[in-house]
Scaffold this active site. Structure first.
Site, mmCIF file in Angstrom:
data_model
loop_
_atom_site.group_PDB
_atom_site.id
_atom_site.type_symbol
_atom_site.label_atom_id
_atom_site.label_comp_id
_atom_site.label_asym_id
_atom_site.label_seq_id
_atom_site.Cartn_x
_atom_site.Cartn_y
_atom_site.Cartn_z
ATOM 1 N N TYR B 42 0.815 -1.216 0.000
ATOM 2 C CA TYR B 42 0.000 0.000 0.000
ATOM 3 C C TYR B 42 0.850 1.268 0.000
ATOM 4 O O TYR B 42 1.908 1.323 0.623
ATOM 5 C CB TYR B 42 -0.947 -0.006 1.201
ATOM 6 C CG TYR B 42 -1.998 -1.074 1.045
ATOM 7 C CD1 TYR B 42 -3.105 -0.857 0.237
ATOM 8 C CD2 TYR B 42 -1.841 -2.313 1.651
ATOM 9 C CE1 TYR B 42 -4.045 -1.858 0.050
ATOM 10 C CE2 TYR B 42 -2.774 -3.308 1.467
ATOM 11 C CZ TYR B 42 -3.883 -3.077 0.669
ATOM 12 O OH TYR B 42 -4.802 -4.063 0.477
ATOM 13 N N TYR B 87 -15.577 4.308 1.890
ATOM 14 C CA TYR B 87 -15.010 3.229 1.091
ATOM 15 C C TYR B 87 -14.125 2.376 2.000
ATOM 16 O O TYR B 87 -13.179 2.882 2.610
ATOM 17 C CB TYR B 87 -14.190 3.813 -0.066
ATOM 18 C CG TYR B 87 -13.412 2.752 -0.811
ATOM 19 C CD1 TYR B 87 -14.065 1.682 -1.414
ATOM 20 C CD2 TYR B 87 -12.022 2.819 -0.898
ATOM 21 C CE1 TYR B 87 -13.357 0.691 -2.077
ATOM 22 C CE2 TYR B 87 -11.305 1.839 -1.574
ATOM 23 C CZ TYR B 87 -11.979 0.768 -2.158
ATOM 24 O OH TYR B 87 -11.287 -0.210 -2.811
ATOM 25 N N LEU B 94 -5.672 -11.552 11.187
ATOM 26 C CA LEU B 94 -4.581 -12.518 11.012
ATOM 27 C C LEU B 94 -5.123 -13.946 11.035
ATOM 28 O O LEU B 94 -6.022 -14.260 11.835
ATOM 29 C CB LEU B 94 -3.552 -12.360 12.126
ATOM 30 C CG LEU B 94 -2.665 -11.122 12.072
ATOM 31 C CD1 LEU B 94 -1.877 -11.003 13.362
ATOM 32 C CD2 LEU B 94 -1.735 -11.169 10.871
ATOM 33 N N HIS B 127 -14.508 -3.111 -2.777
ATOM 34 C CA HIS B 127 -14.237 -4.001 -3.911
ATOM 35 C C HIS B 127 -13.849 -5.377 -3.396
ATOM 36 O O HIS B 127 -13.106 -5.482 -2.430
ATOM 37 C CB HIS B 127 -13.078 -3.441 -4.756
ATOM 38 C CG HIS B 127 -13.399 -2.135 -5.398
ATOM 39 N ND1 HIS B 127 -12.705 -0.979 -5.131
ATOM 40 C CD2 HIS B 127 -14.352 -1.796 -6.293
ATOM 41 C CE1 HIS B 127 -13.196 0.015 -5.831
ATOM 42 N NE2 HIS B 127 -14.204 -0.448 -6.544
ATOM 43 N N ILE B 136 -17.689 -12.429 -0.162
ATOM 44 C CA ILE B 136 -18.955 -11.930 -0.707
ATOM 45 C C ILE B 136 -20.107 -12.328 0.217
ATOM 46 O O ILE B 136 -20.969 -11.521 0.550
ATOM 47 C CB ILE B 136 -19.166 -12.466 -2.141
ATOM 48 C CG1 ILE B 136 -18.074 -11.885 -3.062
ATOM 49 C CG2 ILE B 136 -20.547 -12.076 -2.673
ATOM 50 C CD1 ILE B 136 -17.935 -12.613 -4.392
#
Lengths: 900, 186
Positions: B42, B87, B94, B127, B136
Site C-alpha cells: 500500500y 469506502y 490474522l 471491492h 462476498i
C-alpha cells in the site's frame, strides 16, 4: 568587633547587610564603597563587599576581598562567618567548617553560626562535632522540640543509640500535657515511631515493644505500627503472637513478600545460610502455602514463592498450573518471573520438559495437556496461547544456550502474529547474546516502529543501538523522547545513567576517549549531585519530623558510591585515563624534524594549507558558537534559563589533562573505599598503581585479591606481574626504598615464593595451570604469565591457549546438556590477549578467531558466518516504501544488515 | 505495551476484544498487519486516508494482541447534496485469529458509525475479487449487495475482475447482522 565605625558609617554598614539579605547587590556595593572611601582598611566592610561580589559571580575578587578583610580584622566573627559562607557556596565544606569554628571562638553565643556549622558537620559526617553543636543549640533553646530531636538524631548517627533514646524520653518528660494538638499529630506520631525504631536498633526489643504498646493510640501510621510490632514480637521470641500479627497483615496485603518472610521466620521456616531447607521444613512450608493459596486465591506471591522451595515432582506439579495461568492471560513477563529458577539445580530440565509438553500438545490438538493423569481433558485454547507459549519457549531455549532452536521458535512466533512487538525484542535479545549487535539493533528498532509513543520500546532500541556502536543513531532516537529534542542536555539533566554508561562504553570501544570520558564523568557528576542534594534534607527533615526516613537517607548516602552505576562509570573513566596515558604521544619535535627535511616550496605550501585549515576551523567554531548562543537566547526568551554553551562537546580537553594517572586516582580512591572488594575495582587499581610505580599499593591490591578472589585468573596475573616488576628492580638506594623492599620481601616469603623469583614464579604458574586446566580464562592467564616470565616459552604459551577444550554442560544446570560453556566475552578476552601484549601473535590470533567464528556463528566480533558483517546488507523490498515512520532514525536503521 | 483502548467487546470464544484508532504513532502496526495479510503493497496515500477517516479506521486487539484492522477512506460527494460515502479499503484479521467474530466486530463498528445520527453517510462500499466467495457471503450477510462489476481491476492477481459491494443508508435502514469473519482485501 573590629574598628568601631562612626554612627553614619555604622548605619551604612547595616545597609550593606540588609542589601545582601534582600539581594539588592548593587545598592550594597555602593554602600560598601562609600565606607571604604573613608576607612579603606575596615575589615568587615571588605568582607561584606566580597560576599556580595561572590553572589554576583565574581569569585576571584570575592576571595581577595574577604581575605583582605580578614587580614585587617582577624578577631571579627563577621569576617570569619563570611569566609565560611564563601567556602560553603563553593562546596568546600571542610574549609567552611574551620572558618565557622573560628567565628564561634570569637562569638560563642551566635546561634545562627552554630546552626550553619551543624549542617556542615552532618553533611561531612563529622558526627562528634555535630553532636556538640546540637548540644549547644539545645542548651540555648531547650523549649524547642526541634532542638531536642536534632540532638537525639545527632547521637543516633554518632552511634550512641542509648543516649539518643534517653534524650527522647527526657523530652517527653518535659511535656506535661499528654494531649497533642491536632495540627501536630503526625509529627508526634513520627517521633514515637522513631523512638521505637531507635530502641529496636539498639537491640532493646522488649523495651521497644512496650513503648509501642504504650503509645499505640497516638501513632497515626497504623500499618507501620503493625509491621513494627510483628517484627519485634518475633525478635523477643513471642512467635505465636508474631505469627498471628503477620497473618493479619497478609489479610491486608497478600502480595507483600516481607510478610511472607516474616511469617516463615516466626514459624521456624527460614532456610539455612546456603538457602536449603530440611525435609521437615519443606513439608511444613508446602502445607503452609497450600493453605495460603486457598485463603488468598488472587495472590500472585502465594503461588510464586513455592516454586522457589519445591523440588522435583512437587516443583513440576506446582509449575504447570502457574505457567498456564500466565500463558492463558498472555502475560509477557512470565519468563522474567521464572528466570531465577534456572540457577537451581535440576529445575531447568523440569521446565524444559513441561514447556515442551505444552507446546507439543497445543500444536497437535490445540489443547494443553491435562494437569495430571487423573484430571479431565482441557478445553481447546485460544489462538494466542500458542503465541505466548512460543514466546516463552524462545526465551527458555536462549537461556539454555540453544541459539538456533531459540531463533527458530521466535521466528515461528513472529510469523504467527507479526504485530507482537515483544517477539521482536526477544529475537533482538537472542541475537545480541549470540553476538550480532547490528541485527539486534535493527530488530529492536523494528519493534519501536510499531509504537512510536512507547518509551520502553524507544529505550530498548537505543540500548541495542549503543551496543552496536551506532551512537549517532542512538542519540537521535533517544532525542525523540526528550524535551525540545535538546538531546544531551536533557538526558544529562534527567540523570539518565544507563544511557550515559552505554554511550560511554560504546565510545570506549571505538577508542574515542574524549567522548567516552565525557559520558563517564557525567555519571560521576550525578553522584556528586546526589551527595550534594542531601544538604537540603538536614534542615527539611528535622523541620518536617520525618526522622526515620532522614536517618535512612543518611545511611543510603553513605553507600552511594558502592552502587553499580557509579562503579561502572568510575571503572570506565579510569580505563580511559589509563588508555590515554599509554597512548604514544606524537612528539612536537618529530614534526619539526620532518619539516626540516622539506623544501622551501613544500614548507610554504604546508604553511598555507595549515593557515587555511585553521581559518576554516575557526570559522566553523565561530558559526557553531553563534548558533549555540542564538539557541540559548531563544530558550531564554521562551522563559527557560539560558544554558551555558558546551565548549568541549567532544571531550578533547578532557583527554589533554596533564597528569592522567592522578585524574584516575581521584576516581580510584572512591571506588576502593566503597567497592574495594570488587574484581573490576581491583583490576583498575592495579593498572593505575603499577603505572605510577607505587609498589606498596600494588602489593596491597594483590593481597586484597588473594583474600577476596583467591582463585580468580586476575589474582594470578597481578601477582605474577607484581613480582616480575620486583625482580627487575634496580638495587635499592635510599633508606625508604630499602624499607619498601624489606616489606615486599617479607610478603614474598609469606606467599611461599623463594629468593629465586623467576624459578618460583614459574613453578607457581605451572601449578596454577594444572589446578585450573579445564577453565579457559585460567589457562589464558597462565599462558600470559608463562610468556611474561620467559619469552622463550611464548610458543608453548600460545599452544596452551589453542589446546583449550570447551567443556560441555552436564544435565541439571541452566544450560542444556551438551551445550558449550564458553562465553563470548571470555573468548573475546582471549583474542585480545593474542593481539597485544606478551602473547601477541598474528597467526595465533587468526587461528583463535577462526575457531571462535565456528563456535559463535552469529558473532560479529569473530566475523561468524551468520553474523551481519559477513553477508552484505541485502536491499529488502520491505523497505522500499517511501516515508520513514515519522522518525529521524528510519532510513539509517535500514543500513543495519541482515536479520535472519 | 497495548495502547489505551477505546471500544470493548467479546469475541466468540469469550475473549476480550478492543478497538483502537490509528495515529501517526502507531500506524506502524497497520503496516505490519497489511504486510502479513495482503499481497498488495500500500502507498502512503492509503495510510494518510486511513488516519484521516478517524472512527472509520480501527485496529482490533484480541486479548491485548493486535490481530486485525479495518481501514476506510471518507469520500465527500461533490455538489450541494452534502452526503458522503465510506469506502472500505481493507478489512482483515490474522489467520490464526479468524472465525472468532473479530472481522464482524470491525465491520459492525464501521456500520454503526455510518448509522449514527449526523454521520451524513449515504453509502458504504468496497471491492472484492470475483472469486472470493467467502468474503462476498460475509458482506451480503451484513446487508451489502453487488452493484457493479469492474473488469481488469487487479493487475497482478487472477482473476483480475472485481465486484463492487455496497450498502446504502436511508433514514429507515437498519440491519441486525450476525456474521462470520474473513479476511478480505481490496
Amino acid at each position: 568587633m573590629g574598628t568601631k565605625l562612626p554612627p553614619k558609617e555604622a548605619n551604612q554598614f547595616k545597609l550593606i547587610v540588609k542589601s545582601y539579605e534582600t539581594k539588592q547587590y548593587k545598592k550594597g556595593l555602593k554602600a560598601a564603597d562609600a565606607i571604604l572611601k573613608k576607612f579603606p582598611d575596615h575589615g568587615e566592610t571588605l568582607a561584606m563587599k566580597g560576599l556580595i561580589m561572590n553572589c554576583m559571580e565574581k569569585k576571584t575578587q570575592a576571595y581577595e576581598l574577604v581575605r583582605k578583610g580578614l587580614k585587617f580584622d582577624l578577631s571579627s566573627h563577621v569576617c570569619w562567618h563570611v569566609y565560611g559562607l564563601l567556602y560553603r557556596s563553593d562546596r568546600e565544606y571542610r574549609d567552611a567548617i574551620k572558618c565557622y569554628l573560628n567565628a564561634l571562638r570569637i562569638d560563642p553565643q551566635n546561634q545562627q553560626i552554630l546552626k550553619d556549622l551543624s549542617l556542615l558537620q552532618v553533611q561531612m559526617r563529622d558526627t562528634a562535632g555535630f553532636v556538640e553543636s546540637r548540644r549547644q543549640l539545645l542548651t540555648f533553646k531547650p523549649n524547642h522540640r526541634a532542638n531536642w530531636l536534632a540532638f537525639a538524631v545527632a547521637n543516633h548517627i554518632n552511634g550512641r543509640l542509648d543516649v539518643a533514646a534517653k534524650i527522647l524520653s527526657a523530652y517527653e518528660g518535659t511535656q506535661e500535657d499528654e494531649s497533642v494538638p491536632d495540627g501536630e499529630k503526625y509529627e508526634h506520631s513520627e517521633m514515637l515511631l522513631y523512638k521505637v525504631s531507635l530502641l529496636a536498633e539498639a537491640g532493646k526489643h522488649k523495651e521497644a515493644l512496650d513503648e509501642l504498646s504504650k503509645k499505640q493510640a497516638r501513632i497515626v501510621d497504623k500499618l507501620g505500627v503493625r509491621e513494627q510490632r510483628a517484627e519485634l514480637l518475633h525478635l523477643v521470641g513471642s512467635n505465636e503472637e508474631a505469627r498471628s500479627e503477620y497473618e493479619a497483615l497478609l489479610a491486608i496485603n497478600p502480595d507483600n513478600y516481607k510478610y511472607y518472610e516474616g511469617l516463615q521466620a516466626c514459624m521456624g521456616l527460614k532456610p539455612a545460610s546456603d538457602g536449603t531447607y530440611t525435609p521437615e521444613q519443606l513439608q511444613r512450608l508446602s502445607d503452609l502455602f497450600q493453605g495460603l493459596q486457598e485463603k488468598y486465591p488472587k495472590s500472585a506471591a502465594a503461588k510464586r514463592i513455592p516454586l522457589d522451595f519445591l523440588q522435583g515432582e512437587e516443583f513440576e506439579a506446582a509449575l504447570k498450573p502457574h505457567v498456564r495461568r500466565f500463558i492463558r492471560k498472555g502475560i509477557p513477563s512470565l519468563f522474567s518471573d521464572l528466570d531465577p529458577l534456572y540457577d537451581q539445580p535440576g529445575k531447568a530440565d523440569i521446565m524444559d520438559r513441561v514447556f515442551t509438553e505444552m507446546l507439543d500438545s497445543i500444536r497437535s490438538s490445540g489443547k494443553l495437556p491435562p494437569l495430571s493423569d487423573t484430571s479431565a481433558e482441557e478445553d481447546k485454547e485460544n489462538p494466542s496461547v500458542l503465541l505466548w507459549l512460543l514466546y516463552l519457549m524462545a526465551q527458555h531455549l536462549d537461556r539454555r544456550g540453544k541459539v538456533e532452536e531459540a531463533l527458530e521458535i521466535v521466528n515461528e512466533a513472529i510469523t504467527h502474529t507479526p504485530t507482537l512487538m515483544d517477539a521482536y525484542l526477544v529475537k533482538a535479545r537472542i541475537l545480541e547474546r549470540a553476538g550480532d549487535f547490528t541485527a539486534a539493533a535493527r530488530l529492536a528498532d523494528e519493534a519501536r516502529s510499531l509504537d512510536l509513543a512507547d518509551r520502553y520500546l524507544n529505550s530498548e532500541a537505543v540500548n541495542h543501538m549503543l551496543k552496536a556502536d551506532q551512537v549517532d543513531l542512538a542519540e537521535k532516537t533517544a532525542a525523540l523522547f526528550t524535551k525540545h529534542g535538546d538531546q544531551h542536555e536533557n538526558l544529562f539533566d534527567m540523570q539518565c545513567m544507563w544511557y550515559e554508561l552505554a554511550s560511554g562504553d560504546s565510545y570506549m570501544r571505538q577508542k574515542n576517549y574524549g567522548r567516552a570520558l565525557k559520558n563517564y564523568l557525567a555519571l560521576h557528576k550525578h553522584y556528586n549531585d546526589m551527595v550534594e542534594d542531601q544538604f537540603d534534607f538536614h534542615t527539611y527533615c528535622l523541620r518536617k519530623m520525618t526522622l526515620r526516613a532522614y536517618v535512612a537517607t543518611l545511611r543510603w548516602e553513605d553507600h552511594l558510591h558502592a552502587f553499580p552505576f557509579f562503579c561502572q562509570g568510575a571503572v570506565g573513566a579510569i580505563n580511559c585515563y589509563v588508555a590515554l596515558h599509554d597512548r604514544p604521544v606524537v612528539k612536537a619535535e618529530a614534526k619539526e624534524e620532518e619539516k626540516g627535511r622539506m623544501s622551501v616550496a613544500e614548507k610554504k605550501r604546508l604553511q598555507k594549507e595549515q593557515r587555511r585549515k585553521k581559518e576554516e576551523e575557526e570559522a566553523a567554531a565561530a558559526a557553531a558558537a553563534a548558533a549555540a548562543a542564538a539557541a540559548a537566547a531563544k530558550a531564554a526568551k521562551k522563559g527557560g534559563s539560558a544554558k551555558p554553551v558546551d565548549t568541549d562537546p567532544d571531550g578533547v580537553k578532557l583527554t589533554e589533562v596533564e597528569d592522567k594517572l592522578s585524574e584516575a586516582s581521584k576516581h580510584l580512591s572512591l571506588l576502593l573505599e566503597h567497592a574495594g572488594s570488587e574484581l573490576s575495582s581491583l583490576q583498575v587499581a592495579f593498572e593505575v598503581f603499577s603505572r605510577k610505580k607505587k609498589l606498596l599499593l600494588c602489593l596491597q591490591v594483590v593481597r586484597r585479591l588473594l583474600k577476596e578472589h583467591p582463585e580468580a585468573p586476575l589474582t594470578h596475573s597481578c601477582l605474577v606481574r607484581f613480582f616480575l616488576t620486583v625482580r627487575d628492580l634496580p638495587p635499592a638506594e635510599s633508606e625508604s626504598d630499602k624499607i619498601v623492599r624489606a616489606v615486599i620481601d617479607a610478603e614474598r616469603a609469606d606467599l611461599g615464593l623463594s629468593d629465586d623469583l623467576a624459578a618460583s614464579l614459574q613453578q607457581r604458574n605451572e601449578a596454577f595451570l594444572e589446578a585450573h586446566k579445564d577453565s579457559l580464562p585460567h589457562r589464558a592467564a597462565a599462558a600470559a604469565a608463562m610468556a611474561m616470565l620467559d619469552t622463550g616459552l611464548k610458543a608453548r604459551a600460545i599452544a596452551v591457549i589453542h589446546e583449550s577444550e570447551e567443556p560441555l554442560a552436564k544435565s541439571g544446570g541452566a544450560l542444556a546438556e551438551g551445550v558449550g560453556e564458553w562465553s563470548l566475552d571470555e573468548c573475546a578476552a582471549v583474542l585480545r590477549l593474542l593481539q597485544e601484549g606478551p602473547l601477541a601473535d598474528e597467526a595465533g590470533a587468526q587461528r583463535w578467531k577462526d575457531r571462535c567464528a565456528q563456535r559463535f556463528p552469529y558473532s560479529q566480533h569473530f566475523k561468524g558466518s551468520k553474523s551481519s558483517v559477513k553477508a552484505p546488507p541485502p536491499v529488502k523490498d520491505e523497505g522500499e516504501e517511501e516515508g520513514d515512520e515519522g522518525s529521524a532514525a528510519g532510513s539509517a536503521a535500514r543500513a543495519n544488515g541482515v536479520v535472519e | 505495551m497495548a495502547a489505551a483502548l477505546a471500544t470493548v467487546a467479546k469475541a466468540k470464544d469469550g475473549s476480550h476484544v478492543s478497538l483502537d484508532g490509528v495515529r501517526d504513532k502507531n500506524v506502524g502496526q497497520l503496516r505490519k498487519l497489511n504486510a502479513a495479510m495482503f499481497p498488495v503493497k500500500y502507498q502512503e496515500k492509503y495510510y494518510s486516508d486511513a488516519m484521516a477517516a478517524g472512527e472509520y479506521t480501527k485496529l482490533a486487539f484480541y486479548s491485548d494482541v493486535h490481530v486485525g484492522a479495518v481501514a476506510c477512506r471518507l469520500e465527500r460527494e461533490a455538489g450541494s447534496g452534502g452526503g458522503s460515502k465510506v469506502y472500505i479499503m481493507t478489512l482483515g484479521v490474522l489467520a490464526p485469529y479468524r472465525r472468532l467474530g473479530i472481522g464482524s466486530l470491525l465491520l459492525q463498528h464501521v456500520l454503526g458509525q455510518c448509522e449514527a445520527e449526523g454521520s451524513g453517510v449515504r453509502e458504504v462500499y468496497l471491492h472484492v475479487q470475483t472469486n472470493n466467495e467467502e468474503a462476498i457471503a460475509f458482506y451480503k450477510h451484513f446487508g451489502f449487495a453487488i452493484t457493479d462489476t469492474i473488469k481488469n481491476y487487479y493487475r497482478r492477481i487472477q482473476p483480475p475482475d472485481c465486484y463492487v459491494l455496497s450498502r446504502s443508508f436511508g433514514p429507515t435502514s437498519s440491519f441486525q447482522p450476525n456474521g462470520t469473519a474473513a479476511a478480505a482485501g481490496q
